[in-house]
Structures are given as structure tokens and as C-alpha cells.
Design a protein around this motif. Structure first.
Motif, PDB file in Angstrom:
ATOM      1  N   ALA A  79      42.855 -42.947 -61.565  1.00 45.88           N
ATOM      2  CA  ALA A  79      42.881 -43.822 -60.388  1.00 45.88           C
ATOM      3  C   ALA A  79      44.205 -44.562 -60.404  1.00 45.88           C
TER       4      ALA A  79
ATOM      5  N   ASP B 173      42.648 -50.264 -58.928  1.00 45.00           N
ATOM      6  CA  ASP B 173      41.503 -49.763 -58.160  1.00 45.00           C
ATOM      7  C   ASP B 173      40.201 -50.189 -58.811  1.00 45.00           C
TER       8      ASP B 173
ATOM      9  N   LEU C 266      50.418 -43.196 -52.372  1.00 47.29           N
ATOM     10  CA  LEU C 266      48.982 -43.068 -52.661  1.00 47.29           C
ATOM     11  C   LEU C 266      48.223 -44.322 -52.225  1.00 47.29           C
ATOM     12  N   ASP C 267      48.814 -45.474 -52.508  1.00 48.70           N
ATOM     13  CA  ASP C 267      48.178 -46.736 -52.135  1.00 48.70           C
ATOM     14  C   ASP C 267      48.019 -46.827 -50.613  1.00 48.70           C
TER      15      ASP C 267
ATOM     16  N   GLU D 278      45.200 -44.621 -49.363  1.00 50.11           N
ATOM     17  CA  GLU D 278      43.893 -45.241 -49.601  1.00 50.11           C
ATOM     18  C   GLU D 278      43.596 -46.298 -48.537  1.00 50.11           C
ATOM     19  N   ARG D 279      44.575 -47.198 -48.319  1.00 48.67           N
ATOM     20  CA  ARG D 279      44.342 -48.317 -47.399  1.00 48.67           C
ATOM     21  C   ARG D 279      44.255 -47.859 -45.952  1.00 48.67           C
TER      22      ARG D 279
ATOM     23  N   GLY E 196      41.618 -44.133 -46.112  1.00 53.03           N
ATOM     24  CA  GLY E 196      40.419 -44.059 -46.937  1.00 53.03           C
ATOM     25  C   GLY E 196      40.440 -42.962 -47.986  1.00 53.03           C
ATOM     26  N   PHE E 197      41.613 -42.452 -48.299  1.00 54.07           N
ATOM     27  CA  PHE E 197      41.714 -41.527 -49.431  1.00 54.07           C
ATOM     28  C   PHE E 197      41.323 -42.251 -50.722  1.00 54.07           C
ATOM     29  N   GLU E 198      40.886 -41.468 -51.716  1.00 55.63           N
ATOM     30  CA  GLU E 198      40.658 -42.016 -53.046  1.00 55.63           C
ATOM     31  C   GLU E 198      41.432 -41.209 -54.069  1.00 55.63           C
ATOM     32  N   THR E 199      42.294 -41.893 -54.789  1.00 53.04           N
ATOM     33  CA  THR E 199      43.109 -41.224 -55.804  1.00 53.04           C
ATOM     34  C   THR E 199      42.228 -40.848 -56.988  1.00 53.04           C
ATOM     35  N   ARG E 200      42.288 -39.575 -57.393  1.00 56.56           N
ATOM     36  CA  ARG E 200      41.458 -39.180 -58.529  1.00 56.56           C
ATOM     37  C   ARG E 200      42.271 -38.755 -59.740  1.00 56.56           C
TER      38      ARG E 200
ATOM     39  N   THR F 258      44.589 -36.807 -54.400  1.00 51.99           N
ATOM     40  CA  THR F 258      43.860 -37.853 -53.698  1.00 51.99           C
ATOM     41  C   THR F 258      42.915 -37.189 -52.716  1.00 51.99           C
TER      42      THR F 258
END
Lengths: 158, 151
Positions: A154, A158, B19-20, B23-24, B27-31, B46
Motif C-alpha cells: 500500500a 493508507d 498513485l495517491d 486513489e483520491r 477510487g483506485f487502491e494501491t496494492r 493499483t
């Protein structure tokens, strides 16, 4: 499961690109939108369950916004992406077919520490296509040990 | 969560900021983030709606961020959403996306918006509002639409 994403790559000559991508990589043109002059407005190609869009370069004023879509051939060979494609099998043969069709192979088929066999090719206008075939399941810890890289799951915070 | 069989990797000068933003804004989520040992990111994944796009940067030789090319880019990404395309546009705008096409109904049966992220990558989101055949799309758009190459 079908992907919500379709990456679209841009060419000076999108019709030639469609023909070349069919011949070299075995993609199939699944949708072709042309105007009265035969110019490609938008095209989609499929490869297995995957999809990629093909477009022509955007002119200066006739399209939205300042992100002017260009071929790498118009940017001294630079690209802002590469496209990764998963093969179930036959990676070496796929590379041979691509090379016979004129692809410039920038990385020969080779096993990678992350559990895939990979080759990388440039198409005639300079887009990068990265083909890989899974050969092993590798945990993040094993990848870190093999590569010396640090892998997080992550973003911090996060 | 899967890597789709055809998956883009896009380059940013600052991949973590990219990446940030994803997400913001969307609505992606970094994995997964693989550090290059010099503060950059040589690979990351992501997730949006169960599928991955990859992000890296700073770009290696022969690659660039649109921010380094005067806003020019060699790819865009189209994302099909099941619902909420207008709300997603507002979320993206609030996160700093530059909206280049406000949400609008398209003749081919989708409602779409388009935006640029802070480094100039172009993202287009579409939600189907009317299922249409290729023939119906051709009629509505005045373009010729076929399901393959001729000849």
C-alpha cells in the motif's frame, strides 16, 4: 472477468497499425470506426480476453483539451506507457512471429525473477509491447530476496 | 483481483503522487509498490473494480511523463463503469483532475467524461446508458462502423 480498462494507443497511420498488429501479434480488429474519407476515428482490437484501442494522432484544435495524443514516432521514440500482455503459452513462438513481421525485439524471451518469461518488442511507430507468460508463482518476500528490491502492499499513510 | 490480459503501465515523474491521485480522484487502491532504491517506483499495481493498472516513475530512457512532453501523450485509458459516472467526475474534479469533457451523453450509447491527471495522462470514463448494436451506432454517429478489417 472482463476488464473495465481499455488502453488506447495512438499512431500516425492507425490503419497500417491495425494491419501490422494483426500480422505480428495476432490481435483481431473487433471494432473499426471510420469517417467518409476512410480515416480511422476509433478502433478496438481484441486478443483473448484483452482489449486495446487504436487511434490516430489528435490535431491541434479539433479535439478536447491540451493532452495531444501522439505516436512515439512524433516524439523521438518516446512513449508515456507500455502495454503488458499476458500469454497463456507459446511466448517464444509469439516473439518469432512478431520479429518475422518486423517487430524490433528490444528484450529477447527470458525468465524473470518475478515468475514470468518475458519479451519486449517495438512496433513500427515505436510503441512498446511487453509480452509475458507465467512460469511460477512467486511471493513478495521471494521477489524481494531475489531482486534486492523493497515491495510494499500500500502507499504509506493508507 | 487480477491483472487484465492487456494492461497499461503508465509513467509519472512522481509515481507515488500519481498513485495517491488515482486513489483520491477515482477510487483506485494501491496494492503493490516496488521501490527502485532511489526514491522512485519501478513497478506498482493499483486496482479499480477488481482490475489492475500499473504505474512507474521516474520514467526510464525512451519513456516520459506527458508533463515532460508539453502535455503530449502516446496513450489514454478508457474506463467503463457500471454506475455513478457523474459522481465520479465530481470526485475527480475535487481531487484536482482537469475535466476536459464534462459528463455528456454520447451518440454511441454511453455517458462519458474525460479528464487529465496532474501529469497530463488522459482518462475517459464511460457508463452505458443505452445498449446499441454497431449498426445503430453507425446510424447515430454518421460514421462507418465494422467489426473487422476489410480485405
Amino acid at each position: 472477468m472482463s476488464s473495465p480498462f481499455t488502453p488506447v494507443v495512438f499512431y500516425k497511420d492507425p490503419m497500417a497499425a491495425l494491419r501490422w498488429l494483426e500480422k505480428a501479434f495476432g490481435f483481431e480488429t473487433s471494432l473499426l470506426v471510420t469517417d467518409d474519407d476512410g480515416n480511422v476515428g476509433h478502433a478496438e482490437m481484441s486478443f483473448g480476453e484483452g482489449r486495446v484501442g487504436i487511434g490516430g494522432e489528435w490535431g491541434a484544435a479539433d479535439r478536447i483539451g491540451p493532452a495531444r495524443m501522439r505516436s512515439p514516432a512524433s516524439l523521438d521514440g518516446q512513449g508515456t506507457q507500455f502495454i503488458r500482455i499476458e500469454l497463456a503459452s507459446g511466448l517464444d513462438a509469439h516473439c518469432a512471429r512478431a520479429e518475422a513481421a518486423g517487430a524490433r525485439i528490444t528484450q529477447r524471451p527470458e525468465d524473470q525473477f518475478y515468475g514470468a518469461r518475458v519479451y519486449r518488442a517495438l512496433d513500427p511507430e515505436g510503441h512498446v509491447w511487453n509480452f509475458d507468460q507465467a512460469i511460477a508463482q512467486v511471493s513478495n518476500a521471494d521477489m524481494e530476496a531475489a531482486s534486492g528490491l523493497k515491495i510494499a502492499t500500500a502507499l504509506p499513510g493508507d | 483481483m487480477n491483472v487484465p490480459p492487456i494492461c497499461p503501465l503508465i509513467f509519472y515523474r512522481d509515481a507515488r503522487a500519481g498513485l495517491d491521485f488515482l486513489e483520491r480522484a477515482f477510487g483506485f487502491e494501491t496494492r503493490m509498490v516496488v521501490d527502485d532504491g532511489k526514491g522512485g517506483v519501478i513497478h506498482s499495481e493499483t486496482v479499480f473494480d477488481g482490475m489492475v493498472v500499473m504505474v512507474a516513475g521516474p520514467p526510464p530512457e525512451n519513456y516520459a511523463s506527458p508533463a515532460e512532453l508539453g502535455g503530449r501523450a502516446t496513450a489514454s485509458i478508457c474506463v467503463q463503469v457500471k454506475s455513478g459516472v457523474d459522481a465520479l467526475c465530481e470526485r475527480a474534479r475535487a481531487a484536482g483532475a482537469v475535466i476536459v469533457r464534462e459528463p455528456s451523453d454520447q451518440a454511441y450509447g454511453d455517458r462519458t467524461f474525460g479528464c487529465h491527471d496532474p501529469e497530463g495522462h488522459a482518462w475517459f470514463f464511460g457508463q452505458e446508458i443505452k445498449q446499441m448494436s454497431a449498426d445503430e451506432m453507425a446510424k447515430a454517429t454518421g460514421r462507418k462502423i465494422t467489426a473487422g478489417l476489410e480485405g
